[in-house]
Structures are given as structure tokens and as C-alpha cells.
Design a protein around this motif. Structure first.
Motif, short mmCIF file in Angstrom:
data_model
loop_
_atom_site.label_atom_id
_atom_site.label_comp_id
_atom_site.label_asym_id
_atom_site.label_seq_id
_atom_site.Cartn_x
_atom_site.Cartn_y
_atom_site.Cartn_z
N MET A 1 29.84 35.92 50.01
CA MET A 1 30.72 37.04 50.26
C MET A 1 32.07 36.86 49.54
O MET A 1 32.64 37.81 49.05
N LYS A 2 32.56 35.61 49.49
CA LYS A 2 33.84 35.37 48.84
C LYS A 2 33.81 35.65 47.35
O LYS A 2 34.82 35.94 46.74
N ARG A 3 32.62 35.55 46.77
CA ARG A 3 32.49 35.82 45.33
C ARG A 3 32.75 37.29 45.00
O ARG A 3 33.15 37.62 43.89
N PHE A 4 32.51 38.16 45.96
CA PHE A 4 32.67 39.59 45.73
C PHE A 4 34.06 40.09 46.09
O PHE A 4 34.38 41.25 45.85
N LEU A 5 34.90 39.23 46.66
CA LEU A 5 36.22 39.64 47.09
C LEU A 5 37.10 40.04 45.91
O LEU A 5 37.77 41.08 45.95
N LEU A 6 37.11 39.26 44.86
CA LEU A 6 37.94 39.57 43.70
C LEU A 6 37.52 40.86 42.99
O LEU A 6 38.37 41.73 42.75
N PRO A 7 36.22 41.02 42.66
CA PRO A 7 35.84 42.29 42.04
C PRO A 7 36.11 43.49 42.94
O PRO A 7 36.51 44.55 42.45
N LEU A 8 35.96 43.33 44.25
CA LEU A 8 36.26 44.43 45.17
C LEU A 8 37.75 44.75 45.19
O LEU A 8 38.13 45.92 45.23
N LEU A 9 38.58 43.72 45.14
CA LEU A 9 40.03 43.94 45.08
C LEU A 9 40.39 44.72 43.81
O LEU A 9 41.15 45.70 43.86
N PHE A 10 39.84 44.30 42.69
CA PHE A 10 40.16 44.97 41.43
C PHE A 10 39.61 46.40 41.41
O PHE A 10 40.25 47.31 40.90
N LEU A 11 38.45 46.60 41.99
CA LEU A 11 37.88 47.94 42.09
C LEU A 11 38.76 48.82 42.99
O LEU A 11 38.99 49.99 42.67
N LEU A 12 39.25 48.26 44.08
CA LEU A 12 40.14 49.00 44.97
C LEU A 12 41.43 49.39 44.25
O LEU A 12 41.90 50.52 44.37
N LEU A 13 41.99 48.47 43.48
CA LEU A 13 43.20 48.79 42.72
C LEU A 13 42.92 49.84 41.64
O LEU A 13 43.77 50.70 41.37
N PHE A 14 41.75 49.77 41.04
CA PHE A 14 41.34 50.77 40.05
C PHE A 14 41.30 52.16 40.69
O PHE A 14 41.82 53.13 40.13
N ILE A 15 40.73 52.24 41.87
CA ILE A 15 40.65 53.52 42.59
C ILE A 15 42.03 53.95 43.08
O ILE A 15 42.36 55.13 43.04
N LEU A 16 42.86 52.98 43.51
CA LEU A 16 44.20 53.29 43.99
C LEU A 16 45.05 53.92 42.89
O LEU A 16 45.84 54.84 43.16
N GLU A 17 44.89 53.47 41.66
CA GLU A 17 45.62 54.08 40.54
C GLU A 17 45.24 55.55 40.40
O GLU A 17 46.10 56.41 40.19
N SER A 18 43.97 55.83 40.49
CA SER A 18 43.49 57.20 40.38
C SER A 18 44.02 58.06 41.53
O SER A 18 44.43 59.20 41.33
N LEU A 19 44.00 57.50 42.73
CA LEU A 19 44.52 58.23 43.89
C LEU A 19 46.02 58.47 43.77
O LEU A 19 46.51 59.54 44.14
#
Length: 172
Positions: A1-19
Motif C-alpha cells: 500500500m505504501k508504494r502507491f502513496l506517492l503516485p496517488l499524492l501526485f495524481l491528487l495534486l494533478f487533479i487539484l491543479e485542474s480543480l
């Protein structure tokens, strides 16, 4: 699960920019200003600074390509600039000591380099026709102020998160 934390954080920031672009009113910071959030890129630079050059450049290339695919008609601008600026940031760190103030300054300078690089590429291929002085006043300064605020607010939480990520990588 910890391996997916970083890509999820970056994906969240990617979406946050769009929002941010979609829901924050254009005239909030003044009439006729263009503000481009670079929250994802700031986090990528923090990854490069606090974790490792290799991971930072790999994530920068992946998310640069994603950025080009989703937002830009021309694939290659962000795919080239994200890893290039991350690489430059890592080289600057070889000269300077790594602390909060240096990390903040390198990240803000990296965002400035990204902005100028995107403008120059767009100007070179005739996507934009505004002159550099107008660009500086219209987009560069407001974008730098917004992203500097983001960097100042998130430097400590992201550093802590990346330290935990490094500890988890060492434990594996």
C-alpha cells in the motif's frame, strides 16, 4: 500500500491543479491576470530534493507526459521540461546544502524556469503571440506568487511525507 502513496499524492495534486483552474474565479487576483498552478511540479521538485534525483526525474517524466497528454496539444513540452528542471535542481543541490530555505528557493526558481521555458517553447512554435514583458506582468508574477504560497505552506508536510517514504524504501 505504501508504494502507491506517492503516485496517488501526485495524481491528487494533478487533479487539484485542474480543480483550481476550474473553480477559482479568474478575476480573484486582479483584472486580466493569468495564474497557472504548478502544485504537482512543486511536489516533484520536493521529491527530487528530499528523496532522490533518480525518483524525482522518473516521476517528473511520467507526470510531464501525462500533463502533455491531458492539457497540451503538443506532446513533449512538459515531458522535456519537468525532468530537465528536476535534474537542474538536483545539480544545484550538489553545490548547496539541503535545508528548508534552500529547498523553498530551489523549488520557486524551478517553477520560474518551467514557466519561462513553457513561454519560450510556445513563443517559438507560435502558440502565443504576447511579448515577453507582457507575459511577465500578465502571467509570470501572479503564477510565481501563487506557487510560492503553495510551496511555503506545503514544504514541511511534504518533507515529512517524503522522509517516511524513504524510511519505508529502506525497510524493504
Amino acid at each position: 500500500m505504501k508504494r502507491f502513496l506517492l503516485p496517488l499524492l501526485f495524481l491528487l495534486l494533478f487533479i487539484l491543479e485542474s480543480l483550481y483552474v476550474q473553480y477559482v474565479p479568474e478575476d480573484l487576483f486582479g483584472q486580466s491576470k493569468i495564474i497557472a498552478p504548478h502544485f504537482l511540479f512543486a511536489a516533484l521538485l520536493f521529491l527530487t530534493i528530499f528523496v532522490s534525483k533518480k525518483q524525482g526525474i522518473i516521476y517528473a517524466a511520467i507526470f510531464g507526459l501525462l500533463y502533455d497528454i491531458v492539457y497540451i496539444e503538443i506532446i513533449g513540452i512538459y515531458l522535456f521540461l519537468f525532468p530537465f528542471v528536476a535534474y537542474l535542481a538536483s545539480k544545484i543541490l550538489n553545490i548547496l546544502q539541503n535545508n528548508f530555505i534552500v529547498a523553498i528557493l530551489i523549488t520557486i526558481v524551478g517553477i520560474a524556469l518551467l514557466e519561462v521555458g513553457v513561454y519560450e517553447m510556445d513563443h517559438l512554435i507560435h502558440v502565443t503571440d504576447i511579448d515577453f514583458k507582457s507575459y511577465i506582468n500578465l502571467r509570470f508574477y501572479p503564477t510565481l506568487i501563487l506557487n510560492a504560497l503553495f510551496v511555503l505552506i506545503t514544504v514541511y508536510p511534504l518533507k515529512r511525507l517524503f522522509e517516511k517514504h524513504m524510511d519505508a524504501m529502506r525497510a524493504d
